[in-house]
Design an enzyme around this catalytic site. Structure first.
Site, PDB file in Angstrom:
ATOM      1  N   HIS A 210       0.709  -1.285  -0.076  1.00 14.63           N
ATOM      2  CA  HIS A 210       0.189  -0.214  -0.031  1.00 14.63           C
ATOM      3  C   HIS A 210       1.030   1.175   0.002  1.00 14.63           C
ATOM      4  O   HIS A 210       0.464   2.393  -0.615  1.00 14.63           O
ATOM      5  CB  HIS A 210      -0.869  -0.038   1.152  1.00 14.63           C
ATOM      6  CG  HIS A 210      -1.711   1.162   1.269  1.00 14.63           C
ATOM      7  ND1 HIS A 210      -1.355   2.133   2.416  1.00 14.63           N
ATOM      8  CD2 HIS A 210      -2.717   1.702   0.509  1.00 14.63           C
ATOM      9  CE1 HIS A 210      -2.607   3.024   2.208  1.00 14.63           C
ATOM     10  NE2 HIS A 210      -3.381   2.899   1.010  1.00 14.63           N
TER      11      HIS A 210
ATOM     12  N   GLU B 117       2.084   1.945  -3.411  1.00 15.99           N
ATOM     13  CA  GLU B 117       0.733   2.474  -4.226  1.00 15.99           C
ATOM     14  C   GLU B 117       0.834   4.007  -4.031  1.00 15.99           C
ATOM     15  O   GLU B 117       0.880   4.670  -5.126  1.00 15.99           O
ATOM     16  CB  GLU B 117      -0.420   1.813  -3.803  1.00 15.99           C
ATOM     17  CG  GLU B 117      -1.649   2.492  -4.331  1.00 15.99           C
ATOM     18  CD  GLU B 117      -2.678   2.738  -3.560  1.00 15.99           C
ATOM     19  OE1 GLU B 117      -3.387   3.696  -3.640  1.00 15.99           O
ATOM     20  OE2 GLU B 117      -3.139   1.594  -3.132  1.00 15.99           O
ATOM     21  N   HIS B 118       1.108   4.404  -2.923  1.00 14.58           N
ATOM     22  CA  HIS B 118       1.340   5.852  -2.729  1.00 14.58           C
ATOM     23  C   HIS B 118       2.280   6.526  -3.415  1.00 14.58           C
ATOM     24  O   HIS B 118       2.275   7.527  -4.120  1.00 14.58           O
ATOM     25  CB  HIS B 118       1.237   6.059  -1.259  1.00 14.58           C
ATOM     26  CG  HIS B 118      -0.234   6.251  -0.623  1.00 14.58           C
ATOM     27  ND1 HIS B 118      -0.537   7.410   0.000  1.00 14.58           N
ATOM     28  CD2 HIS B 118      -0.945   5.229  -0.293  1.00 14.58           C
ATOM     29  CE1 HIS B 118      -1.530   7.166   0.679  1.00 14.58           C
ATOM     30  NE2 HIS B 118      -1.934   5.784   0.524  1.00 14.58           N
TER      31      HIS B 118
ATOM     32  N   GLU C 282      -4.034   7.668   7.594  1.00 11.06           N
ATOM     33  CA  GLU C 282      -5.027   6.955   6.898  1.00 11.06           C
ATOM     34  C   GLU C 282      -5.273   5.673   7.789  1.00 11.06           C
ATOM     35  O   GLU C 282      -6.507   5.392   7.878  1.00 11.06           O
ATOM     36  CB  GLU C 282      -4.344   6.422   5.219  1.00 11.06           C
ATOM     37  CG  GLU C 282      -5.479   5.848   4.635  1.00 11.06           C
ATOM     38  CD  GLU C 282      -5.173   5.296   3.246  1.00 11.06           C
ATOM     39  OE1 GLU C 282      -5.821   4.419   2.822  1.00 11.06           O
ATOM     40  OE2 GLU C 282      -4.384   5.775   2.796  1.00 11.06           O
TER      41      GLU C 282
END
Length: 450
Positions: A63, A66-67, A143
Site C-alpha cells: 500500500h 501504491e502511494h 490513513e
C-alpha cells in the site's frame, strides 16, 4: 531497453461481446474489451502483489508503494502524473488489497496512448525519493489512524483476522501494522517495487471505445519496451487446521455493540468441478442478498433482536476464505444473544433447507447484478482485471455465472450442514466504551482508494 512485439491475439466470446487478449513476449498480458457506446475508455494496470505477499516487519509495504507510484519517475516530478490526467479531463486512482494492487484512469478514448505511456513509465522508472517517502508515509499512517484506529468496527475486524489465522498472512492488515509503518524506509518500498513491478507480473485491461489492434500497437510501443524481470517463488503458506472456537474482544469508543462471526470454508479452485463455493455464495445471498432475505426478515423486521445484520462470502482470492455473519443488537439486547440468533438462522437452513422461491430470487439477483456491473466500462475492466489477477481465465467469468445458475436447494442445505461447526468458528465482539464528546470523530472508511 528491449523492443518486443505482441504475440498472436486470442478472442473470447463473452456474454456481452468479444474480448481480445494478447500476451507480449515480455510476459505482460493485455486484455481489450470493446464498448462503443461512448467515446471513453477505462485503462487499468493490475499487479499480482498485495498484503498476502508481505512479511512481518514490513507489513503495509504494498500500500505504501501504491502511494509512492504518484510521487515521480525519472521523467516526471512528484504530482505530475495526476496533473497530466486531470489536464486531459480524466479521473485516476489506485487501490491495494490482500491479493493485488491496481491503477486506473477513466479518460477520453483519444488520450489512451498517453495513459499507456504514463503507466509504462512508472512501471519501469519509478523513483522512491527519501524526502518524498518521508512525507508520504505520514499520510499513510494518518490513513491508518482514520480508517482503523479511530473506527471501532475496523479495529475489531483487524483483531478478528489476527485471531482467525495463525500462520497465513491473511491475518495481517492491508494497510500494515502501525509499528511497521513507523519503521518503514524508502529502501523497503524501492526493493518491493523492483521485486514485483515487472511486466510479467502485470495485467493491463482496456475497456471502452477502442480498436483492439490499435491498442495492441500502442502496448508494443509502451509496455512492450520493458524487459521481463525474474520474479521470486511464492511459497505456500498453509493455515494449520483450526480445532476449536476462537474468540477476541475489543473495547473501544462506539455507539453500539457489534458481533462478527467467521467460519473457515473452501474457496473456488476449479471453476468447472468445484460445487461448494457456489452453494456457499448462494447461501450468503439467501441469508442477506436482498431486503427480504432471512436475516433481516427474521432478526430485524421480525423479532427485532437487531438493528442490522449481514452475511457475506467471497469465493475467489489468493488466500483462505471465510464465511461471515455479523450484526448489531437492538437496544436492550445483547451480542451474546445475537450470536446465537445468527447461528440459529444457518442451522435452520441446515435442518429445513430453502424454498424454490428463495433460490430463484437469489439467482435473479445475481443476474441483475451482472447486468448492472457490465453497464459501465469501468465495471467491465474491474471484473476482467480481478479475475485474471486471481488466477482465473477471462472465459471463467461467464462460466462461474453458468455454474451458479445450476446450484440446487439440496446443495445449499448440504453446505449449511457441513461448514458451520464451532471448531471452525471465530467470534469477534465489540463492547462499546463512552465516546468522548470533545474528540472529533473520524469519518467512516469509504473504500480502498488512496
Amino acid at each position: 531497453m528491449v523492443a518486443v512485439c505482441a504475440l498472436g491475439a486470442t478472442q473470447v466470446q463473452a456474454a456481452d461481446g468479444d474480448i481480445t487478449q494478447y500476451k507480449l513476449s515480455n510476459g505482460l498480458r493485455l486484455v481489450v474489451k470493446e464498448d462503443h457506446r461512448a467515446p471513453t475508455v477505462a485503462h487499468m494496470v493490475w499487479y499480482k502483489i498485495g498484503a498476502i505477499d508481505e512479511f512481518n516487519g514490513t507489513t503495509g509495504v504494498s500500500h505504501a508503494l501504491e502511494h509512492m507510484m504518484f510521487k515521480g519517475t525519472k521523467k516526471l516530478k512528484p504530482g505530475d502524473f495526476s496533473k497530466i490526467v486531470a489536464g486531459l479531463g480524466g479521473q485516476e486512482n489506485a487501490f491495494t488489497s490482500r491479493d493485488y494492487t491496481a491503477y486506473f484512469q477513466q479518460i477520453q478514448a483519444k488520450n489512451l496512448k498517453r495513459m499507456m505511456e504514463l503507466e509504462a513509465d512508472r512501471m519501469h522508472n519509478l523513483q522512491v525519493l527519501p524526502a518524498e517517502f518521508k512525507k508520504e508515509i505520514q499520510v499513510v499512517m494518518e490513513e491508518r489512524r482514520m480508517r482503523t484506529e479511530d473506527q471501532a468496527q475496523a479495529k475489531l475486524y483487524e483483531a478478528f483476522l489476527a485471531t482467525a489465522f495463525e500462520a497465513n498472512p491473511a491475518r495481517r492488515p492491508v494497510i500494515g501494522w502501525m509499528n511497521d509503518l513507523e519503521h518503514m524506509t524508502a529502501s523497503d518500498v524501492a526493493n518491493w517495487y523492483h521485486t514485483w513491478y515487472e511486466p510479467n507480473n502485470a495485467v493491463v485491461v482496456v475497456a471502452g471505445d477502442v480498436n483492439p489492434a490499435q491498442v495492441k500497437k500502442w502496448a508494443d510501443e509502451t509496455y512492450g519496451q520493458i524487459k521481463a524481470g525474474t520474479l521470486p517463488d511464492r511459497k505456500p503458506q498453509v493455515e494449520p487446521k483450526q480445532e476449536g472456537v476462537r474468540r477476541v474482544e475489543v473495547r473501544a469508543p462506539a455507539e453500539n455493540p457489534y458481533v462478527l462471526i467467521g467460519f473457515k470454508v473452501p474457496k473456488l479452485e476449479d471453476v468447472a468441478k468445484d460445487r461448494d463455493p457456489y452453494a456457499l455464495d448462494v447461501l450468503a445471498a439467501v441469508l442477506d442478498g436482498y431486503s427480504g432475505a432471512r436475516l433481516n426478515k427474521s432478526l430485524v423486521q421480525g423479532t427485532q433482536e437487531a438493528v442490522s445484520v449481514g452475511a457475506s462470502y467471497d469465493m475467489t482470492g489468493r488466500g483462505p476464505s471465510l464465511f461471515y455473519l455479523e450484526g448489531t443488537p437492538a437496544k436492550g439486547k445483547t451480542v451474546d444473544q445475537l450470536e446465537k440468533d445468527l447461528l440459529a438462522q444457518v442451522k435452520k437452513v441446515a435442518d429445513d433447507g430453502i424454498s424454490e422461491q428463495e433460490l430463484e430470487r437469489v439467482k435473479s439477483q445475481l443476474m441483475a447484478g451482472q447486468v448492472y456491473k457490465r453497464d459501465s466500462v469501468f465495471g467491465q475492466a474491474m471484473e476482467i482485471g480481478q479475475t485474471l489477477t486471481l488466477g482465473f481465465k477471462v472465459e471463467d467469468i461467464d462460466r462461474m455465472i453458468d455454474q451458479m445458475k445450476t446450484v440446487t436447494r439440496a446443495e445449499v442445505q448440504d453446505v449449511a450442514k457441513r461448514y458451520f461447526d464451532t471448531a471452525q468458528m471465530t467470534v469477534g465482539t465489540l463492547y462499546p466504551l463512552p465516546i468522548d464528546p470533545n474528540k472529533k470523530q473520524a469519518p467512516a472508511p469509504s473504500g480502498m482508494l488512496h
